[in-house]
Scaffold this active site. Structure first.
Site, PDB file in Angstrom:
ATOM      1  N   SER A 134      32.531  44.852  36.135  1.00 47.07           N
ATOM      2  CA  SER A 134      31.894  44.222  37.313  1.00 47.07           C
ATOM      3  C   SER A 134      32.691  43.556  38.206  1.00 47.07           C
ATOM      4  CB  SER A 134      30.958  43.170  36.640  1.00 47.07           C
ATOM      5  OG  SER A 134      29.833  43.711  36.283  1.00 47.07           O
ATOM      6  N   LYS A 141      32.150  45.500  41.532  1.00 44.24           N
ATOM      7  CA  LYS A 141      30.798  45.469  42.285  1.00 44.24           C
ATOM      8  C   LYS A 141      30.947  44.918  43.742  1.00 44.24           C
ATOM      9  CE  LYS A 141      28.040  44.894  38.229  1.00 44.24           C
ATOM     10  NZ  LYS A 141      27.160  43.851  37.275  1.00 44.24           N
ATOM     11  N   TYR A 157      28.192  54.661  39.181  1.00 47.93           N
ATOM     12  CA  TYR A 157      28.398  53.152  38.806  1.00 47.93           C
ATOM     13  C   TYR A 157      29.328  53.191  37.346  1.00 47.93           C
ATOM     14  CZ  TYR A 157      27.172  48.809  36.533  1.00 47.93           C
ATOM     15  OH  TYR A 157      27.431  47.523  36.103  1.00 47.93           O
ATOM     16  N   TYR A 178      28.169  35.595  37.126  1.00 49.99           N
ATOM     17  CA  TYR A 178      26.828  35.592  36.437  1.00 49.99           C
ATOM     18  C   TYR A 178      26.073  34.404  36.442  1.00 49.99           C
ATOM     19  CZ  TYR A 178      29.736  39.439  34.385  1.00 49.99           C
ATOM     20  OH  TYR A 178      30.618  40.297  34.270  1.00 49.99           O
ATOM     21  N   VAL A 203      33.038  42.155  32.150  1.00 52.60           N
ATOM     22  CA  VAL A 203      33.047  42.108  30.823  1.00 52.60           C
ATOM     23  C   VAL A 203      34.376  42.629  30.324  1.00 52.60           C
ATOM     24  CG1 VAL A 203      30.648  42.190  30.381  1.00 52.60           C
ATOM     25  CG2 VAL A 203      31.940  44.452  30.654  1.00 52.60           C
TER      26      VAL A 203
HETATM   27  N1  GLU Z   1      29.736  48.531  32.727  1.00 52.64           N
HETATM   28  C1  GLU Z   1      29.088  47.120  32.398  1.00 52.64           C
HETATM   29  C2  GLU Z   1      27.631  47.283  32.510  1.00 52.64           C
HETATM   30  O1  GLU Z   1      27.136  47.763  33.334  1.00 52.64           O
HETATM   31  C3  GLU Z   1      29.621  46.091  33.425  1.00 52.64           C
HETATM   32  C4  GLU Z   1      29.028  44.829  33.033  1.00 52.64           C
HETATM   33  C5  GLU Z   1      30.196  43.755  33.681  1.00 52.64           C
HETATM   34  O2  GLU Z   1      31.296  43.672  33.558  1.00 52.64           O
HETATM   35  O3  GLU Z   1      29.158  42.750  34.039  1.00 52.64           O
HETATM   36  O4  GLU Z   1      27.072  46.844  31.557  1.00 52.64           O
END
Ligand code: GLU
Length: 404
Positions: free
Chosen positions: A73, A76, A198, A250, A268
């Site tokens: 993430s 992002k 993604y 988060y 994550v």
């Molecule tokens: N590839 C993970 C998902 O989309 C990334 C989640 C994350 O790092 O928060 O579930």
């Protein structure tokens, strides 16, 4: 030459405390490695590194700073910066909002009226955002994303194909989010196309040093401090940092901003990027996560650094910094010398002194601004208003140097 003169013998006043903080938290083995995809369960839970890169391009590393892991993430905010840089905020904003959702990253957070995901850092918003990237195939779009992330990191970043395969094979929830976003009109590509890009962007391999350079690029108004390339617009960097400050950790983001006070984004994979605007980026990595999904030791390192080095963005000195080096009046001529940043509070102080000087009989005000390193638009505006006002009253305003 004595040992004391040997440059390898000098302490590194940034690396040493960074290494000390990493050592301080090394024994903390609480938390769990993410297991939402089978591939994640195989990572070495003990890897622990940190790196700090300043806007001057200096790199400081501690622990396993070169250990590779997937960005997840943390990609992002950068893909969001890419979209804002290319399309402008208003166009991006039609598809994805900028409000914290207060919900877990994979929640179904779509605005009930518009159908837009709340922000680009929850999965629904991130999928919508990567779909805004231009390109005629998913492959081409991912290549553009990879190239952009690489430009932010200052080196070529690669894809972990196994993680990607695992993300894709276990990505039903993300596909479900994409379907919902598509049905509400927020997602402008097919679900398969959007989620493929993604999943791949999440599977890009980085090190903490890469994250630190990427963070320093945001800190440096979108200019990578190593390559000196402007990789995103200044406005995109500002907006991205704002969203990281409100949504980056988060559903723990409010607590994070209150305690650590730095815009950040975690993933994550155990990576976190944190940014001190105009100063530096920090990358940390340790795979064990807390219940919100943030790296336990990574968060602890950033919290310690923030406390030890007063990094909280909203900490400020009691007295604003004075821009005035000297201010003297002699025979109707007032000479002021300014330095550093000419911001609103500086303009307020200078204007007050100018009006006092005129009230005291000065007919000429000479300002030496050659030492001003940056002037803010609002401050310049105030200064121009007062200058015009005084010039209309036959006061000479002479500026040496450039306030632009
Ligand atoms: N590839 C993970 C998902 O989309 C990334 C989640 C994350 O790092 O928060 O579930």
């Amino acid at each position: 030459m004595t040992a004391a003169n040997d440059s390898t013998d000098h302490p590194d006043p940034i690396r040493d405390p960074l290494a000390e903080v990493v050592a301080r938290h090394r024994q903390n083995t609480s938390g769990d490695v993410a297991t939402y995809i089978p591939e994640r369960a195989t990572v070495d839970a003990d890897g622990f590194g940190a790196a700090l890169v300043s806007v001057h391009g200096k790199v400081h590393r501690a622990g396993d700073a070169d250990r590779p892991f997937t960005i997840q993430s943390v990609s992002k905010p950068f893909v969001y910066a890419m979209a804002v840089s290319e399309l402008g905020l208003e166009e991006v904003h039609r598809h994805v909002g900028v409000e914290p959702s207060g919900e877990p990253f994979n929640a179904i957070s779509l605005d009930p009226d518009t159908g837009r995901p709340d922000n680009p850092l929850i999965n629904a918003g991130a999928i919508v955002t990567s779909a805004l990237v231009d390109g005629s195939t998913a492959n081409e779009r991912f290549e553009r994303v990879r190239t952009f992330l690489s430009a932010c990191a200052g080196r070529e970043l690669d894809l972990d194909v196994e993680v990607f395969a695992s993300e894709s094979a276990n990505g039903d929830r993300n596909r479900a989010l994409a379907h919902l976003a598509r049905s509400s009109g927020a997602l402008r590509r097919s679900v398969d196309d959007a989620t493929e890009v993604y999943f791949r962007q999440c599977s890009v391999i980085v090190t903490t040093e890469d994250l630190a350079v990427m963070g320093a690029t945001l800190a440096n108004s979108g200019v990578n401090p190593l390559t000196k390339r402007q990789v995103m617009s200044e406005r995109a960097a500002t907006i991205t940092l704002s969203i990281m400050a409100t949504c980056g950790m988060y559903d723990h983001s409010g607590e994070w901003m209150a305690r650590v006070g730095l815009p950040a984004k975690s993933g994550v994979g155990g990576g976190i990027v944190a940014v001190q605007p105009a100063q530096f980026g920090i990358g940390v990595h340790s795979p064990r996560l807390d219940s919100w999904g943030n790296s336990v030791r990574g968060s602890a390192v950033l919290q310690s650094l923030s406390q030890d080095f007063d990094l909280h963005l909203f900490d400020h000195p009691n007295e604003p910094r004075s821009p005035i080096v000297s201010w003297e009046t002699d025979g109707g001529v007032t000479v002021g010398v300014l330095r550093g940043e000419f911001d609103l509070i500086s303009a307020e102080a200078v204007i007050e002194l100018m009006l006092e000087a005129v009230a005291g009989g000065s007919r000429t005000i000479r300002l030496d601004v050659t030492g001003v390193t940056r002037s803010r638009t609002g401050a310049r505006h105030l200064f121009q208003v007062i200058s015009r006002h005084l010039e209309a009253r036959d006061i000479d305003i002479v500026v040496e140097g450039n306030l632009d």
